[in-house]
Design a protein around this motif. Sequence first.
Motif, PDB file in Angstrom:
ATOM      1  N   GLY A  31      -9.897  -3.333  11.229  1.00 55.81           N
ATOM      2  CA  GLY A  31      -9.269  -2.674  10.085  1.00 55.81           C
ATOM      3  C   GLY A  31      -9.147  -3.598   8.892  1.00 55.81           C
ATOM      4  N   ILE A  32      -8.782  -4.858   9.134  1.00 54.23           N
ATOM      5  CA  ILE A  32      -8.660  -5.834   8.041  1.00 54.23           C
ATOM      6  C   ILE A  32     -10.025  -6.107   7.409  1.00 54.23           C
ATOM      7  CG2 ILE A  32      -8.106  -8.241   7.525  1.00 54.23           C
ATOM      8  CD1 ILE A  32      -5.928  -8.057   9.694  1.00 54.23           C
ATOM      9  N   VAL A  33     -11.045  -6.315   8.255  1.00 53.77           N
ATOM     10  CA  VAL A  33     -12.390  -6.611   7.738  1.00 53.77           C
ATOM     11  C   VAL A  33     -12.911  -5.445   6.906  1.00 53.77           C
ATOM     12  CG1 VAL A  33     -14.792  -7.013   8.405  1.00 53.77           C
ATOM     13  CG2 VAL A  33     -12.953  -8.226   9.583  1.00 53.77           C
ATOM     14  N   VAL A  34     -12.785  -4.225   7.427  1.00 55.94           N
ATOM     15  CA  VAL A  34     -13.279  -3.054   6.700  1.00 55.94           C
ATOM     16  C   VAL A  34     -12.531  -2.887   5.388  1.00 55.94           C
ATOM     17  CG1 VAL A  34     -13.453  -0.532   6.764  1.00 55.94           C
ATOM     18  CG2 VAL A  34     -14.079  -1.881   8.776  1.00 55.94           C
ATOM     19  N   ALA A  35     -11.214  -3.115   5.399  1.00 62.00           N
ATOM     20  CA  ALA A  35     -10.419  -2.966   4.171  1.00 62.00           C
ATOM     21  C   ALA A  35     -10.903  -3.917   3.083  1.00 62.00           C
ATOM     22  CB  ALA A  35      -8.941  -3.208   4.472  1.00 62.00           C
ATOM     23  N   TYR A  36     -11.166  -5.165   3.435  1.00 60.25           N
ATOM     24  CA  TYR A  36     -11.565  -6.131   2.406  1.00 60.25           C
ATOM     25  C   TYR A  36     -13.028  -5.966   1.997  1.00 60.25           C
ATOM     26  CZ  TYR A  36      -7.073  -8.437   2.506  1.00 60.25           C
ATOM     27  OH  TYR A  36      -5.730  -8.700   2.374  1.00 60.25           O
ATOM     28  N   THR A  68      -4.469   0.182   9.974  1.00 59.87           N
ATOM     29  CA  THR A  68      -4.463  -1.126   9.310  1.00 59.87           C
ATOM     30  C   THR A  68      -5.262  -1.089   8.015  1.00 59.87           C
ATOM     31  OG1 THR A  68      -4.287  -2.219  11.468  1.00 59.87           O
ATOM     32  CG2 THR A  68      -4.998  -3.564   9.609  1.00 59.87           C
ATOM     33  N   CYS A  69      -6.444  -0.510   8.082  1.00 59.02           N
ATOM     34  CA  CYS A  69      -7.289  -0.399   6.888  1.00 59.02           C
ATOM     35  C   CYS A  69      -6.584   0.410   5.802  1.00 59.02           C
ATOM     36  CB  CYS A  69      -8.623   0.247   7.267  1.00 59.02           C
ATOM     37  SG  CYS A  69      -9.742   0.533   5.885  1.00 59.02           S
ATOM     38  N   GLY A  70      -6.000   1.542   6.178  1.00 60.54           N
ATOM     39  CA  GLY A  70      -5.339   2.397   5.194  1.00 60.54           C
ATOM     40  C   GLY A  70      -4.137   1.737   4.558  1.00 60.54           C
ATOM     41  N   MET A  71      -3.328   1.025   5.345  1.00 61.50           N
ATOM     42  CA  MET A  71      -2.144   0.373   4.791  1.00 61.50           C
ATOM     43  C   MET A  71      -2.529  -0.742   3.815  1.00 61.50           C
ATOM     44  SD  MET A  71       0.393   0.251   8.110  1.00 61.50           S
ATOM     45  CE  MET A  71       1.742  -0.489   7.226  1.00 61.50           C
ATOM     46  N   ILE A  72      -3.573  -1.500   4.133  1.00 66.92           N
ATOM     47  CA  ILE A  72      -4.011  -2.563   3.233  1.00 66.92           C
ATOM     48  C   ILE A  72      -4.567  -1.977   1.936  1.00 66.92           C
ATOM     49  CG2 ILE A  72      -5.692  -4.430   2.930  1.00 66.92           C
ATOM     50  CD1 ILE A  72      -5.412  -5.013   5.908  1.00 66.92           C
ATOM     51  N   LEU A  73      -5.405  -0.967   2.055  1.00 66.17           N
ATOM     52  CA  LEU A  73      -5.991  -0.358   0.856  1.00 66.17           C
ATOM     53  C   LEU A  73      -4.919   0.325   0.006  1.00 66.17           C
ATOM     54  CD1 LEU A  73      -9.290   1.181   2.293  1.00 66.17           C
ATOM     55  CD2 LEU A  73      -9.039  -0.856   0.872  1.00 66.17           C
ATOM     56  N   GLY A  74      -3.966   0.991   0.647  1.00 73.88           N
ATOM     57  CA  GLY A  74      -2.905   1.639  -0.113  1.00 73.88           C
ATOM     58  C   GLY A  74      -2.008   0.639  -0.819  1.00 73.88           C
ATOM     59  N   HIS A  75      -1.697  -0.469  -0.142  1.00 70.06           N
ATOM     60  CA  HIS A  75      -0.818  -1.476  -0.732  1.00 70.06           C
ATOM     61  C   HIS A  75      -1.469  -2.159  -1.938  1.00 70.06           C
ATOM     62  CE1 HIS A  75       2.406  -4.456  -0.762  1.00 70.06           C
ATOM     63  NE2 HIS A  75       1.483  -5.396  -0.855  1.00 70.06           N
ATOM     64  N   ASN A  76      -2.775  -2.372  -1.867  1.00 71.04           N
ATOM     65  CA  ASN A  76      -3.474  -3.098  -2.931  1.00 71.04           C
ATOM     66  C   ASN A  76      -4.204  -2.189  -3.903  1.00 71.04           C
ATOM     67  OD1 ASN A  76      -3.230  -6.117  -2.113  1.00 71.04           O
ATOM     68  ND2 ASN A  76      -3.822  -5.093  -0.218  1.00 71.04           N
ATOM     69  N   ALA A  77      -4.016  -0.878  -3.771  1.00 68.76           N
ATOM     70  CA  ALA A  77      -4.713   0.051  -4.660  1.00 68.76           C
ATOM     71  C   ALA A  77      -4.452  -0.214  -6.144  1.00 68.76           C
ATOM     72  CB  ALA A  77      -4.338   1.491  -4.304  1.00 68.76           C
ATOM     73  N   PRO A  78      -3.207  -0.547  -6.567  1.00 63.64           N
ATOM     74  CA  PRO A  78      -3.000  -0.815  -7.996  1.00 63.64           C
ATOM     75  C   PRO A  78      -3.821  -1.978  -8.529  1.00 63.64           C
ATOM     76  CG  PRO A  78      -0.901  -0.422  -6.897  1.00 63.64           C
ATOM     77  CD  PRO A  78      -1.936  -0.525  -5.827  1.00 63.64           C
ATOM     78  N   ALA A  79      -4.222  -2.909  -7.661  1.00 64.65           N
ATOM     79  CA  ALA A  79      -5.015  -4.051  -8.113  1.00 64.65           C
ATOM     80  C   ALA A  79      -6.507  -3.823  -7.929  1.00 64.65           C
ATOM     81  CB  ALA A  79      -4.598  -5.311  -7.353  1.00 64.65           C
ATOM     82  N   TRP A  80      -6.875  -3.003  -6.952  1.00 63.61           N
ATOM     83  CA  TRP A  80      -8.287  -2.851  -6.609  1.00 63.61           C
ATOM     84  C   TRP A  80      -8.926  -1.608  -7.202  1.00 63.61           C
ATOM     85  CZ3 TRP A  80      -7.670  -4.079  -0.646  1.00 63.61           C
ATOM     86  CH2 TRP A  80      -7.404  -5.445  -0.510  1.00 63.61           C
ATOM     87  N   ILE A  92      -2.274   5.289   3.816  1.00 62.35           N
ATOM     88  CA  ILE A  92      -2.387   4.814   2.435  1.00 62.35           C
ATOM     89  C   ILE A  92      -1.110   5.077   1.650  1.00 62.35           C
ATOM     90  CG2 ILE A  92      -4.901   5.002   2.330  1.00 62.35           C
ATOM     91  CD1 ILE A  92      -4.596   7.676   0.924  1.00 62.35           C
ATOM     92  N   ARG A  93      -0.233   5.948   2.148  1.00 61.51           N
ATOM     93  CA  ARG A  93       1.043   6.199   1.491  1.00 61.51           C
ATOM     94  C   ARG A  93       2.187   5.432   2.148  1.00 61.51           C
ATOM     95  NH1 ARG A  93      -0.116  11.522   2.494  1.00 61.51           N
ATOM     96  NH2 ARG A  93       1.870  11.665   3.587  1.00 61.51           N
ATOM     97  N   THR A  94       1.881   4.668   3.181  1.00 61.83           N
ATOM     98  CA  THR A  94       2.908   3.923   3.907  1.00 61.83           C
ATOM     99  C   THR A  94       3.161   2.587   3.225  1.00 61.83           C
ATOM    100  OG1 THR A  94       2.298   4.966   6.000  1.00 61.83           O
ATOM    101  CG2 THR A  94       3.510   2.899   6.119  1.00 61.83           C
ATOM    102  N   SER A  95       4.421   2.266   3.081  1.00 64.70           N
ATOM    103  CA  SER A  95       4.790   0.998   2.445  1.00 64.70           C
ATOM    104  C   SER A  95       4.598  -0.153   3.415  1.00 64.70           C
ATOM    105  CB  SER A  95       6.244   1.053   1.967  1.00 64.70           C
ATOM    106  OG  SER A  95       6.687  -0.228   1.591  1.00 64.70           O
TER     107      SER A  95
END
Length: 618
Positions: free
Chosen positions: A191-196, A239-251, A69-72
């Motif tokens: 990972g993608i499905v769980v993230a969304y 995969t889940c963590g990177m997606i959630l971390g990247h979109n955290a400011p919006a979600w 979640i901290r990875t760019s």
Amino acid sequence: MDVAIGLVVLVASAAALAALARRFGVSEPLVLTVGGVAASYLPFVPEIHLEPEIILLGFLPPLLYTAAIRTSLVDFRANVRTIALLSVGLVLFTTFAVAVVVWWLLKVPFPVAVALGAVVAPPDAVAATAVARRIGMPRRIVTILEDESLFNDATALVALRTALAATMGAVSVWEAGADFLLAAGGGAAIGIVVAYVLAMLRRRITDPVMDTTLSFLAPFAAYLPAEGIHASGVIAVVTCGMILGHNAPAWQSAASRIAERINWRTVQFILESAVFVLIGLQVRAILEGAWHSDLDHATLVLTALAVLAATMLARPIWIFGSALLSRSLGNGEAVPVRHLVVVSWAGMRGVVTLAAVLLLPQDTAQLAVLKLLALVVVGGTLLLQGTSLPWLVRWLRLRAPSRAEDALQKANLLQQATAAGLAALEQQVTPDTPDTVVQTLRDRVLWKANAAWERLGRAESELVTPTAEYRRLRLAMLRAERETVLRVRDSGTVDYEILQHVLAQLDLEESIIDRFDEAEEERAEPLAVTVADDVCAHLRDAPLVRAHAGPDECAECLTEGLAWVHLRMCLSCGHVGCCDSSPGNHASKHYAGSGHAVMRSVEPGEAWRWCYVDELLG
């Protein structure tokens, strides 16, 4: 009760050792592992037998998730080719290099040797991150090491699974390839499905407590389904963590992001500290088991040293070989040799190696010896590479991220955000909006931007800035306000819930006051930044420096009897004026009156320029 006491002692001891390592600037993983080894020889410390599920389910998913979640995601995409070469190519190369050594020296079946190679192949994200944070490597190296460590575990576990299957029957190359594709593709898809799915829930949750609870479930919600279909749980979590971390400011809401960040940092510290102590606690039992095996001691020692050497040498051979091949083919940019040296030496092993070696079946040939070999690789890499890596970085004179340059970039970005905020303010103002409200909002955002610029130039110990005085005075006010509330609390005249609400408001304001680190290191080189030629015509056409006849002072401030904070010089005419944090604000007034677009800092050690028109650094 004994288990509960053991857990408390484990966490308390791990935290104490980690704090001691930070206090003396020593590698935390090494200190924690050595502490565990020492504890394993104490008569009152029971022998600990870890099940692999404890590591693979209890430690690995949350540790990977908190790093992910901290990875760019942007940096990962920019370095995906390098990361793939390390996390897939290097892991497989190391696996078979170690397998050949083990097969030759121990005479075990080759699939068993491959299994051990897969166990020791992946460097550990925890160890690499801990060392990188402590010594301050260049950011690109840190990014590559962290991203590599997130994905190489999946390659190693798939290789281990294939090798174990081969010990029980024939496994074709096509079957191994299909397993790898299922592991990678299936893990990424889950990972993608769980993230969304989690994103849809997060958008409907405003309570930070509920959002943090959902965050704690995220790594396991991704890991367990992936493992259930024999895909890679590691890739699913990352995969889940990177997606959630990247979109955290919006979600997520701001309160949820703050709560998640603090809670996951706490979880990370506890698990990282505990896992290396557990590695050390395994040493005594594994060492005694291998020492009393039917293998003679000379062969045992020789094999341990040979496996450690093969593990450590495989990394530089692969990295430099890949770099030379890439350069000869003309693919990609040339990587500095110094960076290659550091990346090739940053191969510390840790938690995944500990967990993977426990997956070997009990009837595996020379199992006790194989466990010892894995522990020798973990301990040897932590001792040799973990302790020498800081010295290597200093010897190569690799430049760590400059705090001063970071402050300059932060000020630049905050200035752009401030301009956007002021523009939005002007659009939202209505005829009914009180002028005092508009002015208060304008002053607040300008004050925040000025605070970032004040961090540049002379140290606060040399010059008192307006925002430094604001922090000092407001903190004194908050202390007095809190003491008053506590006196009221002790008198028992106000309900406790009301007191807690007021104290929380005071704590929140104190936490967001921008306090600078007084012990910040001094800059050792001029503070400058460049921009591309096509970004800003004003910066491209303006000179880098300009001589001025007068002293470094603001003439207008002297005339008006004012004191300045920092000085800026116009690169068109050489006018020297004070910054926006100064009462006179004469540099900006000069731009408003003359239209001269570019100014330059004349503070000691600074060589950056600023375009008033495009609001860009150069």
